[in-house]
Design a protein around this motif. Structure first.
Motif, PDB file in Angstrom:
ATOM      1  N   GLY A  15       0.819  -1.204   0.000  1.00 46.89           N
ATOM      2  CA  GLY A  15       0.000   0.000   0.000  1.00 46.89           C
ATOM      3  C   GLY A  15       0.851   1.253   0.000  1.00 46.89           C
ATOM      4  N   PHE A  16       0.218   2.357  -0.280  1.00 48.60           N
ATOM      5  CA  PHE A  16       0.889   3.649  -0.325  1.00 48.60           C
ATOM      6  C   PHE A  16       0.002   4.625   0.435  1.00 48.60           C
ATOM      7  CE2 PHE A  16       2.590   7.444  -2.583  1.00 48.60           C
ATOM      8  CZ  PHE A  16       3.946   7.206  -2.385  1.00 48.60           C
ATOM      9  N   PRO A  17       0.563   5.367   1.367  1.00 48.63           N
ATOM     10  CA  PRO A  17      -0.264   6.235   2.203  1.00 48.63           C
ATOM     11  C   PRO A  17      -0.917   7.375   1.420  1.00 48.63           C
ATOM     12  CG  PRO A  17       2.069   6.570   2.666  1.00 48.63           C
ATOM     13  CD  PRO A  17       1.976   5.439   1.702  1.00 48.63           C
ATOM     14  N   LEU A  18      -2.116   7.727   1.825  1.00 42.34           N
ATOM     15  CA  LEU A  18      -2.818   8.873   1.267  1.00 42.34           C
ATOM     16  C   LEU A  18      -2.679  10.015   2.264  1.00 42.34           C
ATOM     17  CD1 LEU A  18      -6.072   7.163  -0.058  1.00 42.34           C
ATOM     18  CD2 LEU A  18      -4.068   7.883  -1.361  1.00 42.34           C
ATOM     19  N   CYS A  19      -1.669  10.829   2.028  1.00 39.61           N
ATOM     20  CA  CYS A  19      -1.396  11.949   2.917  1.00 39.61           C
ATOM     21  C   CYS A  19      -0.663  13.024   2.115  1.00 39.61           C
ATOM     22  CB  CYS A  19      -0.571  11.491   4.123  1.00 39.61           C
ATOM     23  SG  CYS A  19       1.050  10.830   3.690  1.00 39.61           S
ATOM     24  N   GLU A  20      -0.344  14.123   2.777  1.00 39.04           N
ATOM     25  CA  GLU A  20       0.307  15.237   2.086  1.00 39.04           C
ATOM     26  C   GLU A  20       1.699  14.870   1.578  1.00 39.04           C
ATOM     27  OE1 GLU A  20       1.647  19.831   2.983  1.00 39.04           O
ATOM     28  OE2 GLU A  20       0.024  18.956   4.154  1.00 39.04           O
ATOM     29  N   ARG A  21       2.457  14.086   2.321  1.00 30.36           N
ATOM     30  CA  ARG A  21       3.830  13.717   1.930  1.00 30.36           C
ATOM     31  C   ARG A  21       3.985  12.200   1.995  1.00 30.36           C
ATOM     32  NH1 ARG A  21       7.722  17.948   2.917  1.00 30.36           N
ATOM     33  NH2 ARG A  21       9.125  16.606   1.769  1.00 30.36           N
ATOM     34  N   PRO A  22       3.369  11.452   1.072  1.00 26.48           N
ATOM     35  CA  PRO A  22       3.418   9.990   1.152  1.00 26.48           C
ATOM     36  C   PRO A  22       4.832   9.419   1.017  1.00 26.48           C
ATOM     37  CG  PRO A  22       2.481  10.682  -0.932  1.00 26.48           C
ATOM     38  CD  PRO A  22       2.603  11.914  -0.083  1.00 26.48           C
ATOM     39  N   PHE A  23       5.663  10.023   0.179  1.00 25.43           N
ATOM     40  CA  PHE A  23       7.030   9.505   0.037  1.00 25.43           C
ATOM     41  C   PHE A  23       7.820   9.706   1.326  1.00 25.43           C
ATOM     42  CE2 PHE A  23       5.805  10.072  -4.400  1.00 25.43           C
ATOM     43  CZ  PHE A  23       6.240   8.879  -4.960  1.00 25.43           C
ATOM     44  N   GLN A  24       7.581  10.814   1.990  1.00 28.16           N
ATOM     45  CA  GLN A  24       8.246  11.071   3.260  1.00 28.16           C
ATOM     46  C   GLN A  24       7.829  10.034   4.300  1.00 28.16           C
ATOM     47  OE1 GLN A  24       7.060  14.608   5.541  1.00 28.16           O
ATOM     48  NE2 GLN A  24       9.260  15.126   5.635  1.00 28.16           N
ATOM     49  N   GLU A  25       6.545   9.726   4.337  1.00 29.09           N
ATOM     50  CA  GLU A  25       6.046   8.743   5.302  1.00 29.09           C
ATOM     51  C   GLU A  25       6.632   7.359   5.035  1.00 29.09           C
ATOM     52  OE1 GLU A  25       1.802   6.813   6.549  1.00 29.09           O
ATOM     53  OE2 GLU A  25       1.877   8.998   6.358  1.00 29.09           O
ATOM     54  N   VAL A  26       6.641   6.936   3.775  1.00 33.99           N
ATOM     55  CA  VAL A  26       7.203   5.622   3.431  1.00 33.99           C
ATOM     56  C   VAL A  26       8.692   5.600   3.739  1.00 33.99           C
ATOM     57  CG1 VAL A  26       7.733   4.038   1.531  1.00 33.99           C
ATOM     58  CG2 VAL A  26       5.457   5.060   1.709  1.00 33.99           C
ATOM     59  N   ALA A  28      10.332   7.248   5.978  1.00 29.54           N
ATOM     60  CA  ALA A  28      10.512   7.143   7.430  1.00 29.54           C
ATOM     61  C   ALA A  28      10.289   5.711   7.893  1.00 29.54           C
ATOM     62  CB  ALA A  28       9.567   8.099   8.149  1.00 29.54           C
ATOM     63  N   GLN A  29       9.293   5.039   7.329  1.00 28.33           N
ATOM     64  CA  GLN A  29       9.024   3.642   7.692  1.00 28.33           C
ATOM     65  C   GLN A  29      10.199   2.741   7.314  1.00 28.33           C
ATOM     66  OE1 GLN A  29       5.338   2.923   5.625  1.00 28.33           O
ATOM     67  NE2 GLN A  29       4.134   4.131   7.062  1.00 28.33           N
ATOM     68  N   LEU A  30      10.910   3.105   6.239  1.00 26.38           N
ATOM     69  CA  LEU A  30      12.058   2.317   5.778  1.00 26.38           C
ATOM     70  C   LEU A  30      13.378   2.771   6.404  1.00 26.38           C
ATOM     71  CD1 LEU A  30      11.089   2.110   2.006  1.00 26.38           C
ATOM     72  CD2 LEU A  30      11.157   0.193   3.615  1.00 26.38           C
ATOM     73  N   GLY A  31      13.344   3.885   7.137  1.00 24.69           N
ATOM     74  CA  GLY A  31      14.550   4.386   7.785  1.00 24.69           C
ATOM     75  C   GLY A  31      15.495   5.100   6.835  1.00 24.69           C
ATOM     76  N   ILE A  32      14.958   5.719   5.782  1.00 24.92           N
ATOM     77  CA  ILE A  32      15.777   6.481   4.833  1.00 24.92           C
ATOM     78  C   ILE A  32      15.133   7.843   4.617  1.00 24.92           C
ATOM     79  CG2 ILE A  32      16.657   4.421   3.669  1.00 24.92           C
ATOM     80  CD1 ILE A  32      14.648   4.964   1.387  1.00 24.92           C
ATOM     81  N   GLY A  33      15.808   8.690   3.840  1.00 26.90           N
ATOM     82  CA  GLY A  33      15.264  10.001   3.535  1.00 26.90           C
ATOM     83  C   GLY A  33      14.306   9.962   2.355  1.00 26.90           C
ATOM     84  N   GLU A  34      13.416  10.942   2.325  1.00 25.28           N
ATOM     85  CA  GLU A  34      12.431  11.036   1.246  1.00 25.28           C
ATOM     86  C   GLU A  34      13.105  11.137  -0.122  1.00 25.28           C
ATOM     87  OE1 GLU A  34       8.544  13.805   0.256  1.00 25.28           O
ATOM     88  OE2 GLU A  34      10.202  14.685   1.394  1.00 25.28           O
ATOM     89  N   ASP A  35      14.141  11.981  -0.236  1.00 25.30           N
ATOM     90  CA  ASP A  35      14.836  12.143  -1.524  1.00 25.30           C
ATOM     91  C   ASP A  35      15.464  10.839  -1.983  1.00 25.30           C
ATOM     92  OD1 ASP A  35      14.122  14.812  -1.628  1.00 25.30           O
ATOM     93  OD2 ASP A  35      16.038  15.532  -0.830  1.00 25.30           O
ATOM     94  N   GLU A  36      16.038  10.086  -1.053  1.00 27.93           N
ATOM     95  CA  GLU A  36      16.658   8.813  -1.426  1.00 27.93           C
ATOM     96  C   GLU A  36      15.606   7.837  -1.961  1.00 27.93           C
ATOM     97  OE1 GLU A  36      19.539   5.212   0.199  1.00 27.93           O
ATOM     98  OE2 GLU A  36      18.861   6.743   1.624  1.00 27.93           O
ATOM     99  N   LEU A  37      14.454   7.788  -1.316  1.00 31.85           N
ATOM    100  CA  LEU A  37      13.381   6.907  -1.784  1.00 31.85           C
ATOM    101  C   LEU A  37      12.972   7.275  -3.204  1.00 31.85           C
ATOM    102  CD1 LEU A  37      11.194   4.701  -1.259  1.00 31.85           C
ATOM    103  CD2 LEU A  37       9.740   6.560  -0.439  1.00 31.85           C
ATOM    104  N   ILE A  38      12.754   8.545  -3.452  1.00 31.60           N
ATOM    105  CA  ILE A  38      12.314   9.009  -4.771  1.00 31.60           C
ATOM    106  C   ILE A  38      13.375   8.721  -5.828  1.00 31.60           C
ATOM    107  CG2 ILE A  38      11.734  11.069  -6.122  1.00 31.60           C
ATOM    108  CD1 ILE A  38      10.360  12.137  -3.506  1.00 31.60           C
ATOM    109  N   VAL A  39      14.628   8.984  -5.519  1.00 30.22           N
ATOM    110  CA  VAL A  39      15.714   8.711  -6.471  1.00 30.22           C
ATOM    111  C   VAL A  39      15.815   7.221  -6.770  1.00 30.22           C
ATOM    112  CG1 VAL A  39      18.242   8.730  -6.750  1.00 30.22           C
ATOM    113  CG2 VAL A  39      17.044  10.785  -5.965  1.00 30.22           C
TER     114      VAL A  39
END
Length: 147
Positions: A15-26, A28-39
């Motif tokens: 699943g993917f969260p429905l919130c203002e900053r979903p990548f940031q939330e995911v 955080a759950q993975l223990g990495i930064g939002e930019d790293e996840l997106i890249v």
């Protein structure tokens, strides 16, 4: 892929969260930064490890339609017909099969009439009849692939 890529893929299939900053939330759950996840997601898409990343909609609830379609295409004309089919925006997936019907594809249109219009266009452009198999019922399978 490294272990973090695998963890991302496995986590995002749930699943993917429905919130203002979903990548940031995911992230955080993975223990990495939002930019790293997106890249990393962008890299997995660019390298075709992932073919798509996005939501699945029940298009019928928005007035649209899905249908599975198949064609019998002579091998010597397969590439030409596939190029015609694949060029249409309504074609979501197109697969070659070892079967009398050797080309199978999914149509997704904004209206139910769009399915019929797209099929008519494919038949006119390729010269081959299309076997239309519209969805009658939908089942939730919950398919996941562990990376």
């Amino acid at each position: 892929m490294d272990e973090l890529d695998r963890a991302m893929i496995n986590h995002l299939q749930g699943g993917f969260p429905l919130c203002e900053r979903p990548f940031q939330e995911v992230a955080a759950q993975l223990g990495i930064g939002e930019d790293e996840l997106i890249v990393r997601l962008g890299k997995l898409l660019d390298e075709k490890v992932l073919t798509r990343f996005g939501p699945m909609y029940q298009i019928e609830r928005m007035g649209g339609a899905f249908s599975l379609a198949a064609m019998r295409v002579p091998e010597e004309d397969f590439e030409r017909a596939a190029a015609i089919v694949n060029a249409l925006p309504a074609v979501a997936h197109n697969y070659r099969r070892e079967h009398a019907f050797n080309m199978w594809f999914v149509l997704a249109t904004e209206t139910p009439q769009g399915i019929h219009e797209t099929i008519a266009s494919i038949e006119a452009e390729t010269g081959y009849p299309v076997c239309n198999m519209p969805k009658e019922r939908e089942y939730f399978v919950g398919l996941r692939f562990a990376a």
